[in-house]
Design an enzyme around this catalytic site. Structure first.
Site, PDB file in Angstrom:
ATOM      1  N   GLY A 145       2.888  -3.661  16.637  1.00 32.26           N
ATOM      2  CA  GLY A 145       4.267  -3.488  16.224  1.00 32.26           C
ATOM      3  C   GLY A 145       5.267  -3.386  17.347  1.00 32.26           C
ATOM      4  O   GLY A 145       4.928  -3.411  18.536  1.00 32.26           O
TER       5      GLY A 145
ATOM      6  N   ASN B 157       0.802  -1.221   0.000  1.00 32.37           N
ATOM      7  CA  ASN B 157       0.000   0.000   0.000  1.00 32.37           C
ATOM      8  C   ASN B 157       0.836   1.273   0.000  1.00 32.37           C
ATOM      9  O   ASN B 157       0.284   2.369  -0.066  1.00 32.37           O
ATOM     10  CB  ASN B 157      -0.943   0.014   1.206  1.00 32.37           C
ATOM     11  CG  ASN B 157      -0.206  -0.010   2.525  1.00 32.37           C
ATOM     12  OD1 ASN B 157       0.751  -0.762   2.701  1.00 32.37           O
ATOM     13  ND2 ASN B 157      -0.641   0.800   3.475  1.00 32.37           N
TER      14      ASN B 157
ATOM     15  N   GLU C 177      -8.739  -6.577  11.369  1.00 33.59           N
ATOM     16  CA  GLU C 177      -8.281  -5.539  10.446  1.00 33.59           C
ATOM     17  C   GLU C 177      -8.767  -5.888   9.043  1.00 33.59           C
ATOM     18  O   GLU C 177      -8.348  -6.883   8.455  1.00 33.59           O
ATOM     19  CB  GLU C 177      -6.757  -5.415  10.451  1.00 33.59           C
ATOM     20  CG  GLU C 177      -6.282  -4.278   9.561  1.00 33.59           C
ATOM     21  CD  GLU C 177      -4.773  -4.100   9.549  1.00 33.59           C
ATOM     22  OE1 GLU C 177      -4.318  -2.948   9.460  1.00 33.59           O
ATOM     23  OE2 GLU C 177      -4.060  -5.121   9.622  1.00 33.59           O
TER      24      GLU C 177
ATOM     25  N   GLU D 286       6.132  -2.492  11.945  1.00 34.77           N
ATOM     26  CA  GLU D 286       4.875  -1.742  11.984  1.00 34.77           C
ATOM     27  C   GLU D 286       3.835  -2.679  11.407  1.00 34.77           C
ATOM     28  O   GLU D 286       3.878  -3.022  10.225  1.00 34.77           O
ATOM     29  CB  GLU D 286       5.001  -0.448  11.179  1.00 34.77           C
ATOM     30  CG  GLU D 286       3.854   0.516  11.414  1.00 34.77           C
ATOM     31  CD  GLU D 286       2.742   0.337  10.406  1.00 34.77           C
ATOM     32  OE1 GLU D 286       1.720  -0.299  10.773  1.00 34.77           O
ATOM     33  OE2 GLU D 286       2.889   0.797   9.281  1.00 34.77           O
TER      34      GLU D 286
ATOM     35  N   GLU E 102       9.201   4.352  13.879  1.00 35.92           N
ATOM     36  CA  GLU E 102       9.722   4.953  12.659  1.00 35.92           C
ATOM     37  C   GLU E 102       9.545   6.460  12.760  1.00 35.92           C
ATOM     38  O   GLU E 102       8.712   6.952  13.517  1.00 35.92           O
ATOM     39  CB  GLU E 102       8.990   4.400  11.432  1.00 35.92           C
ATOM     40  CG  GLU E 102       9.218   2.905  11.246  1.00 35.92           C
ATOM     41  CD  GLU E 102       8.623   2.344   9.972  1.00 35.92           C
ATOM     42  OE1 GLU E 102       9.370   1.695   9.222  1.00 35.92           O
ATOM     43  OE2 GLU E 102       7.412   2.548   9.736  1.00 35.92           O
TER      44      GLU E 102
ATOM     45  N   LYS F 127      13.455  -5.488   0.006  1.00 42.35           N
ATOM     46  CA  LYS F 127      12.573  -6.436  -0.672  1.00 42.35           C
ATOM     47  C   LYS F 127      11.214  -5.773  -0.835  1.00 42.35           C
ATOM     48  O   LYS F 127      10.431  -5.684   0.103  1.00 42.35           O
ATOM     49  CB  LYS F 127      12.410  -7.745   0.099  1.00 42.35           C
ATOM     50  CG  LYS F 127      11.768  -8.841  -0.777  1.00 42.35           C
ATOM     51  CD  LYS F 127      11.012  -9.877   0.006  1.00 42.35           C
ATOM     52  CE  LYS F 127       9.621  -9.456   0.371  1.00 42.35           C
ATOM     53  NZ  LYS F 127       8.721  -9.241  -0.810  1.00 42.35           N
ATOM     54  N   PRO F 128      10.917  -5.288  -2.049  1.00 44.00           N
ATOM     55  CA  PRO F 128       9.608  -4.671  -2.272  1.00 44.00           C
ATOM     56  C   PRO F 128       8.518  -5.741  -2.330  1.00 44.00           C
ATOM     57  O   PRO F 128       8.803  -6.932  -2.500  1.00 44.00           O
ATOM     58  CB  PRO F 128       9.760  -3.989  -3.641  1.00 44.00           C
ATOM     59  CG  PRO F 128      11.195  -4.136  -4.035  1.00 44.00           C
ATOM     60  CD  PRO F 128      11.744  -5.284  -3.252  1.00 44.00           C
TER      61      PRO F 128
ATOM     62  N   CYS G 144      -2.839   1.288   7.473  1.00 43.53           N
ATOM     63  CA  CYS G 144      -2.785   0.652   8.789  1.00 43.53           C
ATOM     64  C   CYS G 144      -3.454   1.495   9.859  1.00 43.53           C
ATOM     65  O   CYS G 144      -3.911   0.966  10.874  1.00 43.53           O
ATOM     66  CB  CYS G 144      -1.334   0.374   9.163  1.00 43.53           C
ATOM     67  SG  CYS G 144      -0.275   1.825   9.043  1.00 43.53           S
TER      68      CYS G 144
END
Length: 502
Positions: free
Chosen positions: A469, A162, A396, A259, A473, A185-186, A293
């Site tokens: 998490g 996202n 979620e 996260e 960040e 790593k995308p 999130c």
């Protein structure tokens, strides 16, 4: 009229084929996957990957770190490079945003704004490097300690579908500012923006081996997080995945920051400025089609304003436009994948079966323009539920779904809000500042917004508690996650001899 996202966005792209980048060389994998436009359901590109490239990538990162080619560069020199990265992002906003929109379906104007502001993270950490000094502690009249912050080493960043670019920036900027060697790593469905970011950081002066891109899915990710030569993993994704990654990293005592999921409560008291609160609830719940999130998906409304607030909310939701991400005036694009669409629809259907009342939307896809019928559409949905124990309130959803629960008093609102496995964020609307202060202290969440919602920036630390998490960040706290503190203790007096042998 036929609508499509592809022609407009394709004109902004330099390539539609993506591979790993190791030490500045393109490395094709043995497996190839089609990339699908979530607005049309049509393929638009390919990505190659191979789990066997992981060992090569880690070896390059380890050798680069050991050489000191990046970690030995002074803070002031690194700051200049970070500023140059910010300028490089400014120059390529449209292409980066096109790749992100094709991956996750977010409306293109919103994606452009998100990418553009990412440059500020690089400027912020550059400023920190220019102003941060070593800390000294006075232990006694003759003894002092110097605290030196050093890089962790080889760091793996696992970014989410996202926001692979923007949320990747949250990680990469402080990781490079600290002098680490980084492997990114995308997500498998969003490989392109990280390749552009690698090009930008290299052009700015970061050594090739200091940033490596390894494409792939779960197998590649698992090999990376289990690798004993990886000193740290920073992960953004679901709580279940974060738990698995954390166990793998801890098996070799690596450093881990995550996260993870959220199910944030958005609380409306009867003295709230209702028009502003409605605006925030719509924005907080439906931005990015709910694929955030911090989505304020549990809306708690005090009895005295419940009817008025609900009517205003539903009127606003009725005017939300769902459509192609490049179409002017569209508020919600598709969700990122057919799997995500089916999961959200299933959760809505189950909530209805459990007794929820549909006030807007529902499990059926909304009507869309010709040419978009095969896209992954979910209607903006509002459900009234009996209480917070409903499954839809505890799960979620990661989609455009709000639940409404009423409460009588402040204590009940706190109890409902905290009745969740998650603790990423919460919001509170009230004109009573004493109450606002009490709520900020009582809500069990990493971020509490008062009379605002979903505002995040480079200076303010962000992260969750409970199952949302580990670590933080952004801000100086985000920088410290990518550093190890070394204490250097010096005594200026003659050495003591406790054994009396001198």
């Amino acid at each position: 009229m036929t609508a499509t996202t592809s022609p407009d966005l394709f004109a902004l792209l330099s390539t539609t084929e993506f591979h790993s980048d190791i030490n500045g060389r393109t490395r094709q994998g043995t497996r190839h996957e089609a990339l699908t436009d979530p607005a049309t359901g049509q393929p638009w590109g390919t990505v190659s990957h191979n789990v066997d490239l992981v060992d090569e990538a880690v070896a390059v990162a380890r050798a680069t770190y050991a050489s000191g080619e990046w970690r030995s560069v002074s803070n002031l020199q690194r700051a200049d490079v970070l500023d140059a990265i910010g300028r490089g992002i400014d120059a390529r906003v449209d292409e980066i945003a096109a790749l992100e929109t094709l991956a996750n379906g977010k409306p293109f104007p919103a994606t452009k704004a998100e990418v553009a502001v990412s440059a500020r993270w690089w400027q912020y950490y550059a400023a920190l490097l220019r102003t941060t000094r070593e800390e000294r502690l006075s232990i006694s009249a003759t003894k002092e300690a110097t605290l030196r912050y050093e890089p962790v080493g080889v760091v793996t960043l696992i970014t989410p579908f996202n926001g692979a670019f923007s949320l990747g920036t949250w990680k990469l900027a402080p990781a490079l500012a600290s002098g680490n060697a980084v492997i990114i790593k995308p997500p498998l469905n969003s490989p392109g923006s990280s390749i552009l970011l690698k090009q930008i950081v290299t052009e700015a002066g970061v050594p090739n081996g200091a940033v490596t891109i390894v494409q792939g899915g779960t197998g590649v990710g698992q090999r990376l997080v289990e690798h004993k030569s990886v000193d740290m993993v920073s992960f953004t994704g679901s709580t279940a995945a974060a738990a698995q990654v954390g166990m793998s990293v801890s098996s070799h005592l690596g450093h881990f920051v995550a996260e993870a999921g959220g199910k944030s409560a958005h609380i409306i008291f009867d003295d709230a400025p209702l028009d502003d609160a409605v605006t925030a609830v719509v924005q907080g719940g439906f931005s990015a089609t709910g694929q955030t999130c911090v989505a304020g998906s549990r809306v708690l409304v005090q009895h005295g304003v419940a009817d008025e607030f609900t009517a205003a909310l539903l009127e606003r939701v009725s005017r939300l436009r769902v459509g192609a991400p490049t179409e002017a005036g569209v508020h919600l694009g598709p969700v990122a994948s057919v799997q995500q669409q089916q999961r959200i629809q299933s959760l809505i259907s189950q909530a209805i079966a459990d007794g929820a009342t549909v006030l807007a939307g529902g499990a059926e896809p909304p009507p869309v323009a010709a040419g978009l019928e095969r896209g992954y559409w979910v209607a903006p949905t509002v459900l009234r539920v009996a209480d917070n124990s409903a499954g839809i309130c505890q799960t979620e959803v990661f989609g455009p779904v709000l639940t409404l629960v009423e409460f009588a008093a402040e204590e009940e609102a706190v109890a409902i809000a905290n009745d969740s496995a998650f603790g990423l964020a919460a919001g509170c609307w009230t004109s009573d500042m004493a109450r606002a202060r009490r709520m900020s202290q009582s809500l069990n969440a990493g971020t509490v917004w008062i009379n605002t919602y979903r505002g995040m920036d480079w200076q303010t630390p962000f992260g969750g508690v409970k199952q949302s998490g580990i670590g933080r960040e952004n801000g100086i706290e985000g920088l410290r996650e990518f550093q190890e503190v070394k204490a250097i203790v010096q005594d200026f007096a003659s050495a003591a001899d406790p054994f009396g042998l001198a």
